[in-house]
Design a protein around this motif. Structure first.
Motif: not given
Length: 546
Positions: A161-169
């Motif tokens: 929850t404290w990071a952002e999804p690299y693949y989706e972005l």
């Protein structure tokens, strides 16, 4: 001189569908996270390891998508983006995506503790961290301290929850090249020194350093489009990444091997038809021992295409190379010497044509100069021992945010390596030892590498490290920490002492300890660790136990 980003663009345009990268993972299990998507996968079977491959066009596309994601988040030329991943097929596209924005890439050692990760992120002024699933725990331990003001991209499934999804972005970003312009003199990368103790130094390189590495590697080893390079060491280290740059320039295939054993190396060379392999000394030794003990049989593998084996990162025992060439008589061989400060290996190299000088680190590499100086920085005569200095287009700009360390190391355009060496009458340089590792016994300089090289000629010895231990009368005495081969467990001090009679008396080890020899991820012996372990008190305790 082209930038390495231009080299990638050229390969994507000229050979879009040819394979650029392959990942082979013999140790992959079904429950492991897979950290890349939407390209061909070959699942693990009983016969074959897990395997993934990527074309030059897809490589370039993935780099473009990540570059555009970074640019959309405001990344600019002065920003720093760190990579914390195991060797995998996505590592290099992420690396090139960062460079395509004009920002500086900061590869991190995947063995760092949470505190070391935090230190390096702060030291290098990192704005963004890309990390894989294996590092969730370590990053979570420090997330409250590093997250404010920084972006964290997670390259894996089930994003915290404290990071952002690299693949989706990245999937939502354009695959078009952002075409950001930069010069060869612009900042490109910060690599951290691979010291064996204490916190590492941040080493700043420009784009010319990266391009020099690619050109030098191809000049030294003659890569063509038909070569296949097997890359085993960690990509965060200049030694692995810069050797691969020869494949980039020649547009040839690179194979990343996850998991190292004698069998996995030979199997991958056979399956992937590898022609060039760079090994660390311990891996080469392990292969030779496995063959000698009959645990591996060369005829089980397809190895005729393997044309070159080269070694670097630490002193190479002459006896080991001679054994290798007996087993693989058709191999070319090269020794590569370098430092992270010289953008990795090759500022000095033996050269495949100079196998008669095995044991030397060689001659100045492509576009490099060398000299040996004394304590007053005056050049010494041939045959005399002094500090090796190098100068060339792969030299670091500085130790980032450390002017004092930079001024101590970069003097009048020369990098003072801290390695003691001599030059013979034929112009070849011979590594004697690290300046800080020289043992001074009763006023006599003893160079541990010379003793280690001698001891490695004893058939029962698998690995050896010679260190100095305190002595009230002589100041220091030499101690050999010897790791025996499994079948030689019965060998004792008497046999070693008898073998050492061939050495001058002052070079004979005064202490012998049979124990494992620790090496760091780049193959260097962890001598500070051994000194601490077998210092005065530990040595007394050890002798009392005998």
């Amino acid at each position: 001189m082209k930038t390495i980003v231009d080299m990638l663009r050229a390969n994507a345009a000229a050979k879009p569908n040819e394979v650029a990268l392959v990942e082979v993972n013999p140790e992959r299990h079904e429950n492991r996270h897979i950290t890349w998507r939407d390209y061909d996968l070959v699942e693990t079977t009983d016969e074959k390891p897990f395997r993934r491959e990527m074309s030059w066009a897809v490589f370039d596309e993935k780099a473009n998508r990540f570059a555009n994601l970074l640019l959309s988040r405001g990344v600019r030329r002065d920003d720093k983006v760190a990579i914390l991943l195991y060797n995998c097929i996505e590592w290099l596209p992420i690396y090139f995506g960062i460079l395509k924005t004009g920002a500086t890439v900061v590869p991190l050692n995947f063995r760092y503790s949470a505190d070391e990760i935090e230190y390096c992120i702060d030291k290098a002024d990192v704005n963004i961290l890309v990390f894989g699933p294996e590092f969730i725990g370590r990053v979570e331990d420090i997330v409250d301290r590093i997250a404010p003001g920084r972006l964290l991209f997670f390259a894996g499934d089930d994003c915290p929850t404290w990071a952002e999804p690299y693949y989706e972005l990245t999937a939502l970003c354009s695959s078009s090249d952002p075409n950001i312009s930069f010069d060869l003199t612009d900042d490109a990368a910060i690599y951290f020194s691979s010291g064996t103790t204490g916190f590492p130094k941040a080493i700043l390189h420009n784009h010319e350093s990266l391009s020099q590495a690619a050109e030098m590697e191809q000049v030294h080893h003659g890569q063509t489009a038909d070569d296949v390079f097997l890359c085993i060491p960690p990509l965060y280290h200049t030694g692995a990444c810069m050797h691969w740059m020869g494949s980039l320039l020649s547009g040839s295939r690179g194979v990343l091997l996850r998991g190292v054993s004698p069998k996995s190396i030979l199997q991958t060379v056979s399956d992937e038809h590898c022609t060039i392999v760079w090994l660390l000394v311990p891996w080469a030794q392990d292969i030779l021992v496995a063959l000698e003990e009959g645990r591996l049989t060369l005829s089980d593998y397809e190895l005729d295409q393997w044309r070159l084996m080269h070694i670097g990162a630490q002193p190479v025992p002459r006896s080991m190379v001679e054994r290798w060439l007996e087993v693989f008589p058709n191999h070319q061989y090269d020794t590569n010497y370098g430092l992270s400060e010289s953008m990795g290996p090759g500022c000095v190299h033996l050269g495949v044509e100079n196998v008669d000088h095995v044991g030397a680190i060689g001659v100045p590499g492509y576009r490099w100069e060398c000299k040996i100086v004394d304590e007053a920085r005056a050049e010494v005569e041939p045959g005399e021992v002094g500090e090796l200095c190098v100068r060339g287009p792969g030299l670091m700009d500085c130790y980032y945010k450390d002017k004092d360390a930079t001024d101590e190391t970069l003097i009048d355009g020369w990098l003072h390596t801290g390695d003691m060496a001599r030059q013979d009458e034929d112009g070849f340089y011979w590594l004697v030892d690290r300046k800080k590792d020289v043992i001074i016994m009763g006023g006599e300089n003893i160079y541990p590498v010379q003793i280690e090289d001698f001891l490695m000629g004893y058939p029962a010895i698998k690995d050896v490290a010679v260190i100095g231990l305190p002595d009230e009368r002589l100041g220091e005495v030499s101690c050999a920490v010897i790791e025996l081969k499994e079948e030689a467990a019965g060998v004792g001090e008497a046999e070693i002492e008898k073998y050492c009679l061939a050495l001058p008396r002052y070079k004979r080890p005064r202490k012998i300890i049979f124990a494992p020899v620790p090496r760091n991820p780049t193959g260097k012996i962890e001598k500070p660790r051994l000194r601490e372990q077998y210092g005065t008190k530990s040595l007394v305790d050890y002798e009392n136990r005998r």
